[in-house]
Each structure stands twice: as C-alpha cells, then as structure tokens.
Design an enzyme around this catalytic site. Structure first.
Site, PDB file in Angstrom:
ATOM      1  N   ASP A  80      19.720  -4.180  19.230  1.00 15.71           N
ATOM      2  CA  ASP A  80      20.352  -4.536  20.507  1.00 15.71           C
ATOM      3  C   ASP A  80      20.914  -5.947  20.399  1.00 15.71           C
ATOM      4  O   ASP A  80      20.423  -6.774  19.637  1.00 15.71           O
ATOM      5  CB  ASP A  80      19.347  -4.467  21.659  1.00 15.71           C
ATOM      6  CG  ASP A  80      20.046  -4.246  23.005  1.00 15.71           C
ATOM      7  OD1 ASP A  80      19.972  -3.114  23.522  1.00 15.71           O
ATOM      8  OD2 ASP A  80      20.690  -5.195  23.505  1.00 15.71           O
ATOM      9  N   TYR A  93      36.745   2.843  29.311  1.00 12.72           N
ATOM     10  CA  TYR A  93      35.448   3.443  28.983  1.00 12.72           C
ATOM     11  C   TYR A  93      35.616   4.901  28.562  1.00 12.72           C
ATOM     12  O   TYR A  93      35.133   5.328  27.517  1.00 12.72           O
ATOM     13  CB  TYR A  93      34.531   3.323  30.202  1.00 12.72           C
ATOM     14  CG  TYR A  93      33.134   3.847  29.989  1.00 12.72           C
ATOM     15  CD1 TYR A  93      32.206   3.115  29.245  1.00 12.72           C
ATOM     16  CD2 TYR A  93      32.728   5.065  30.539  1.00 12.72           C
ATOM     17  CE1 TYR A  93      30.916   3.591  29.059  1.00 12.72           C
ATOM     18  CE2 TYR A  93      31.441   5.541  30.358  1.00 12.72           C
ATOM     19  CZ  TYR A  93      30.538   4.803  29.618  1.00 12.72           C
ATOM     20  OH  TYR A  93      29.265   5.258  29.431  1.00 12.72           O
ATOM     21  N   LYS A 107      34.831   6.659  24.923  1.00 11.99           N
ATOM     22  CA  LYS A 107      33.789   7.685  24.795  1.00 11.99           C
ATOM     23  C   LYS A 107      34.390   9.015  24.335  1.00 11.99           C
ATOM     24  O   LYS A 107      33.765   9.759  23.580  1.00 11.99           O
ATOM     25  CB  LYS A 107      33.052   7.871  26.124  1.00 11.99           C
ATOM     26  CG  LYS A 107      32.118   6.710  26.475  1.00 11.99           C
ATOM     27  CD  LYS A 107      30.877   6.689  25.580  1.00 11.99           C
ATOM     28  CE  LYS A 107      29.812   5.735  26.102  1.00 11.99           C
ATOM     29  NZ  LYS A 107      28.624   5.666  25.209  1.00 11.99           N
ATOM     30  N   SER A 154      29.283  10.488  27.319  1.00 13.04           N
ATOM     31  CA  SER A 154      29.263  10.306  28.773  1.00 13.04           C
ATOM     32  C   SER A 154      29.878  11.514  29.460  1.00 13.04           C
ATOM     33  O   SER A 154      30.750  12.201  28.903  1.00 13.04           O
ATOM     34  CB  SER A 154      30.075   9.062  29.134  1.00 13.04           C
ATOM     35  OG  SER A 154      30.295   9.019  30.528  1.00 13.04           O
TER      36      SER A 154
END
Ligand SMILES: [Zn+2]
Length: 647
Positions: free
Chosen positions: A431, A544, A548, A531
C-alpha cells in the site's frame, strides 16, 4: 553461557517445587543453543496427596507438545513414580505400550502425555532433572574420537552413555549401566550423539550444573573458525526450487532463503559435509536426514530417499514423502521448506545451529553424525508413524501459498489480505500508506509501503515477495483511486492521466513483473478487483470507468495468454462496498441525502436489499484464488447484492 537464575524471581516460587521447575525450564528454553522448538525435557519429583489423603510420589515431567521456553504448570504430566520405576525393570516394552502405560499412570487424565523420556527421568535419583541437546556437547561427540574428547572435558563428573534410540530402550540401558552405581558422585550424564542431562536436589543446582557443563563444552569450540560468504541472488531459480520441492511434497510450500554470510559460507563448503546426517537424531523429524544440494536435481534426491527407505525398512513401514526439508545452495546460502512460514522457520532455526556444529566438528577431526540406520529408526519410530496414521489435521485451502495483495492498508485490499492469510496463505500486502507494515507482520505476513506507479519500487516489491517466501502463487490486483467526479467537458488532464496511471497502467506493469513467478507457482491465479462501473458506468466518472474497463480488458487478454500456462485470471466487480476508506460517515450521509434516503437505505440499495462488505468481496476473491474456481478463467463476477443495470 551465563546462568540466568535470579534469586528474587526464584524466591517468589520457593514454596512450590513445580513452579520452580517451570521457572528453570523456561530459562533453559530461552537459550537456543541448548534446545530448539520443543527439544529437551525436564522433570521434578514431588509428592502430592491423592483423593484418599495418601501421599503419592509423582514425577512431573514435560508433556509432549510443550516447549520449554513457554511451558506452564499444566505442561507437566504428573506420573506415579512407582509405576515408572517398575516399568524400568521390564525386560522389553514396545514404545507404544510404554506411552499407554505412562498415560494410565498419570494422576490427572487431562494432563498432556508424558515425555517418552519419563522412565529415564524417574530412575535418576535426584529431585530435579534437566535434559538439553546443547550444540557444543553434541558437536564434540559427533567426531571420530568423540567419546574421548568429551571425557577429557568432564572427567569423572558425568556418566557417559553410548548412543541408543530414545524411548524405552534408552531408559533400560541407563538403568542397566547404573545398577550399583552411586549417582550422587555425578553432576550429569552425556548421551553420545544425543545430548546432556544435569541433575540436582534443588532447581538451581540442576539448572546451574547444566549451564556449567555446557559452558565447559563451549570453551572447546568457541574459537574454532566458521565459514562466511556473500550471497548471489537468483530469484527465478529460488522460485523454481520451491516449485520442485513442493511437487515432491504434493503441496505448496513456503521457501525461506537464508542468505546470511554464515549460511553462504556453509553452502560453499565441500558438498559431502552436509550429507552425513543431522546434529541430533530428533531433528530428523523436521529436517530429514540430509538436505538437497541445489544443482543436483530433486528427482535424484527422491531416488536416494527411497533407496534409503528400502535399505532400512523392515517391510512393515510406510515410506514418508520424499521431499527435502532444506537445501544447500552453493554461492547463495540455504533454503528451508515448510507448509507454513512458521514450519519453514523451525527448520531454518535448526539449520543455523547444525551448520555451526558441523563446522566445529570438522575442525576437530571430522563431522561424524549417527549412522543411517540409527537416524532411520528415529525417523520411522512407531510413535512418529502412529502420529502420521492419525493424519496431520485438515490443512487450510490456501495452505503454503504465497499471495501478493495491493492496496491492502484498508477496505477490500485489507480484507483480501486478511482472508487469504486466514485461509492459510503467506501474504505480502502493499500500500502507499506505510501503516500497512503494522497491519501485516509476523512469519506469514509482510506489509510493505510501495508506490506502484514507481516502476523501480514495484519491481522491488515483487522481488521482496519472492525473497521472503520463495515464490508467488496468487496476485490480487486491488489498488486504485476514486477520483472526484467530473463531466468529460470539465475533465483535467492530470486527473485523467493519474486515474489511468494508478487504476490501469500500474496493474499492467505489476502483472508483467509477476508472470515469471506465477509461472512457477502452485495452481497460480490472479484476481482483479474492477468495478460495477465496467458493466454499468455512471456519469462523471470517465477517468475511473475507462481505467477499470481497460483493466478488465487486460485481464481478459491475460486469461487468454496465461491460461495455457495454468494461470487463471478472473475479475470481480464490486459495488457499493461502504466499509472502505473513501466512504466516511460524512460522505455516506451526504450521498444518502442526495438520493432522499437514510444511510441504511442507501447502503442496501440493491436488488437483494443487502449490505455488501469488504469481507464479502474478500471471501469471493479467496474462492476465485482457490480450488472452487480451478477450472474458471476469464470470468467477471459482480458482488453487489444485484444491480438491475448489471443483471
Ligand atoms: Zn533428548
């Protein structure tokens, strides 16, 4: 070696011999050059009133399964002395019968099974008896003139017992050899090729005699030279080695590479040095008799192991798996294998001590381990074989696998890393948020701060995964950012490129970096967290949704390219998972208000009317990584409680 006895600590325990026994057992257990991982045992003799008020003489002896370093009162089995002393007089007794009789002689049926050395402890007429496998003592006896050498150190202060198999016949042999002997002239007893006992009528004497005796042995070896070397790195070869060894075990393994100067120095010694046998016979259960030498192949190791079995079996035994437990890798160090990181670490610890002891013995005229036959007898001891017949317990579905999870400091990524770990995998959690290092640590987890849009950092994170666990089997591509909403007319260049960099390009580079290791993995799999925006985009999220969708398309191509190599690639489309970092209470309340709903209504605004959690997504990711989806690749699954636009 220094005594760790502390008068003040001990004073608090004086009233109770068992508590003092616990105290000095832990002092011994704390010293890895005396005992390692459950090795050694201790006892105390004390009387206790029974149900009828009669005093009974008992031996409180270490229970099997307990480790001296962490033992408690309840780790000692209370066994009637009278029974143990009568057993010592039997002519023969099968070890399985001995174990049964010892259990039957316990005054507390809930206590652990007594050590197989209980009879031996009982016949030593001292209150406290301590037994260790001290490196220095065993190394001195594992030389051509070992007995003479150790006699030179201790003279007449200790008894010397030639090697016999642990269990009843060892107790019997000591009993026979000490008939008419006054034990009180001795401080201890050396079991050649096995270990050392010390004894005393109080806890401190027995313990400090052990420390004193071992210190004298250490003086003989402490100045002897130990080899050192510098490790070369070949992570591809490490992953291939892990794969070959797991193939022989028929299970995924964690491979712990020891690249310390000491391990490399040892690996660079003449190859036959490591092929003579373990330091003490009970190590064989963990390490097998000899390690693999990297460079010779695993098939040859298996053939040699089967030949060793055939030479030594009485025809009634079942051959154990032929997989090596550790490998000596010239120029690189050593590698320990286990079905968990913890198990591999036990073997690595044993090796560190073995490598030192072997070199001491070499310097003293030549390392000489016990004969193959003696080692075989312990490896195939009926008590060990009986345990195998009982089965080793059910293993977890992802046991021994190595997983890499990105975006793992919170939300779905954190849940994926936690659930993969709970299902048995060793996990590297990446991360941007450095807090990931605190969330994931321990033998089977490593949290690493990493900016995956930095190519060098990405490559290093993949390399660290392989360096730490020996390979890579599962990749969960989860990291991502959810940019602020913008209509295309208002879209800034920077926002668009950042979304593509993080949500798409870095995943492609990550996958590319992982493929060579996944190819060497155990039933390898990639799970891509995409997503609901892919099948059902919404306005204001072009950056976004496009990233995706691109990622999903990359996953489909990867499924086509990697399927023939046995690597599965599947995609999850979560929606409305609100227990993640972006969904703060304020954001949730604001969003719900905008739709004229309560927060609870908003959270369950799907066909099924259920709340979807990070854990739900993580469990599905684990299933996709595991055997349930063994024949599925290129699939896209929603996890959203049902979305009418997706359905
Ligand atoms: Zn022992």
């Amino acid at each position: 070696m220094e005594s760790q006895w502390n008068d003040a600590e001990a004073a608090a325990l004086q009233a109770d011999p068992l508590r003092l026994r616990v105290y000095t057992s832990r002092l011994l257990g704390r010293e890895p050059s005396l005992v390692l991982h459950g090795g050694g045992n201790t006892s105390v003799k004390a009387s206790r009133p029974n149900l009828f008020g009669d005093e009974e003489e008992l031996l409180f002896v270490k229970g099997s399964g307990w480790d001296l370093a962490t033992i408690e009162d309840r780790g000692f089995a209370p066994v009637r002395m009278e029974t143990l002393l009568r057993m010592a007089k039997l002519e023969t007794l099968a070890d399985a019968d001995m174990v049964r009789a010892q259990k039957a002689a316990m005054t507390n049926p809930d206590a652990p099974a007594p050590s197989v050395e209980a009879i031996l402890h009982a016949i030593i007429p001292y209150r406290y008896v301590d037994h260790t496998h001290a490196d220095a003592v065993v190394a001195l006896t594992n030389t051509p003139d070992g007995e003479a050498r150790i006699r030179e150190v201790y003279g007449d202060r200790v008894l010397y017992i030639p090697y016999v198999m642990p269990g009843f016949i060892l107790a019997k042999e000591v009993y026979r050899l000490t008939q008419g002997v006054d034990w009180h002239q001795y401080e201890g007893m050396v079991l050649l090729h096995h270990g050392i006992f010390s004894f005393g009528d109080d806890a401190k004497t027995a313990y400090e005699r052990m420390i004193q005796l071992v210190t004298e042995a250490e003086r003989q070896v402490e100045k002897l030279p130990l080899a050192a070397g510098e490790a070369a790195e070949d992570l591809g070869a490490l992953a291939a080695l892990r794969k070959a060894v797991g193939g022989k075990l028929k299970a995924p393994v964690i491979a712990r590479w020891d690249r310390s100067p000491a391990a490399v120095g040892f690996a660079n010694l003449a190859p036959d040095v490591s092929q003579r046998g373990p330091l003490t016979p009970d190590h064989v259960i963990q390490t097998k008799r000899v390690p693999l030498i990297v460079g010779s192949d695993v098939e040859a190791y298996e053939a040699a192991y089967r030949a060793y079995f055939d030479r030594n079996t009485d025809g009634k035994l079942t051959c154990l798996d032929p997989a090596p437990r550790w490998a000596v890798w010239p120029g690189h160090g050593t590698v320990a294998f286990g079905t968990s990181a913890k198990k591999a670490d036990v073997i690595a610890d044993i090796n560190r001590h073995t490598m030192k002891a072997i070199q001491w013995a070499e310097a003293l005229g030549g390392w000489r381990a016990l004969s193959e036959k003696d080692i075989f007898e312990v490896e195939y001891w009926e008590l060990e074989q009986a345990k195998l017949k009982l089965g080793g317990g059910a293993s977890l579905p992802l046991q021994g696998k190595v997983a890499l999870v990105t975006g793992a400091a919170s939300g779905i990524g954190k849940a994926c890393a936690e659930r993969l770990r709970a299902h048995g995998a060793a996990v590297v959690a990446l991360d941007l948020n450095a807090g990931v290092a605190e969330l994931f640590n321990g033998p089977d987890a490593l949290g690493l701060a990493c900016d995956l849009t930095d190519r060098a950092a990405l490559d290093e994170a993949v390399a660290t995964t392989v360096r730490t666990f020996g390979g890579l089997d599962l990749l969960v591509c989860n990291h991502g950012i959810f940019p602020d909403g913008r209509s295309i007319a208002d879209l800034e260049d920077a926002l668009w490129s950042k979304s593509l960099d993080v949500n798409l390009t870095s995943h492609v580079y990550l996958l590319r970096a992982c493929v060579p290791y996944l190819e060497q993995g155990f039933t390898p799999a990639v799970v891509v967290i995409a997503s609901k925006n892919v099948p059902a985009p919404g306005p204001g999220q072009a950056a976004y949704s496009a990233a995706k969708a691109g990622l999903t398309q990359v996953a489909r191509v990867a499924a086509l390219e990697l399927g023939p190599k046995g690597i599965r690639v599947n995609v999850l489309h979560p929606n409305a998972v609100f227990d993640t970092a972006i969904w703060t209470d304020a954001v949730l309340a604001d969003r719900a208000k905008r739709y004229g709903m309560t927060v609870a209504q908003y959270k369950t605004n799907n066909v099924m009317g259920v709340e979807v959690t990070s854990r739900d997504v993580a469990e599905l990711a684990c299933a996709m990584a595991g055997p349930l989806f063994a024949k599925t690749t290129g699939a896209q699954l929603p996890v959203d409680g049902g979305n009418d636009r997706v359905i």
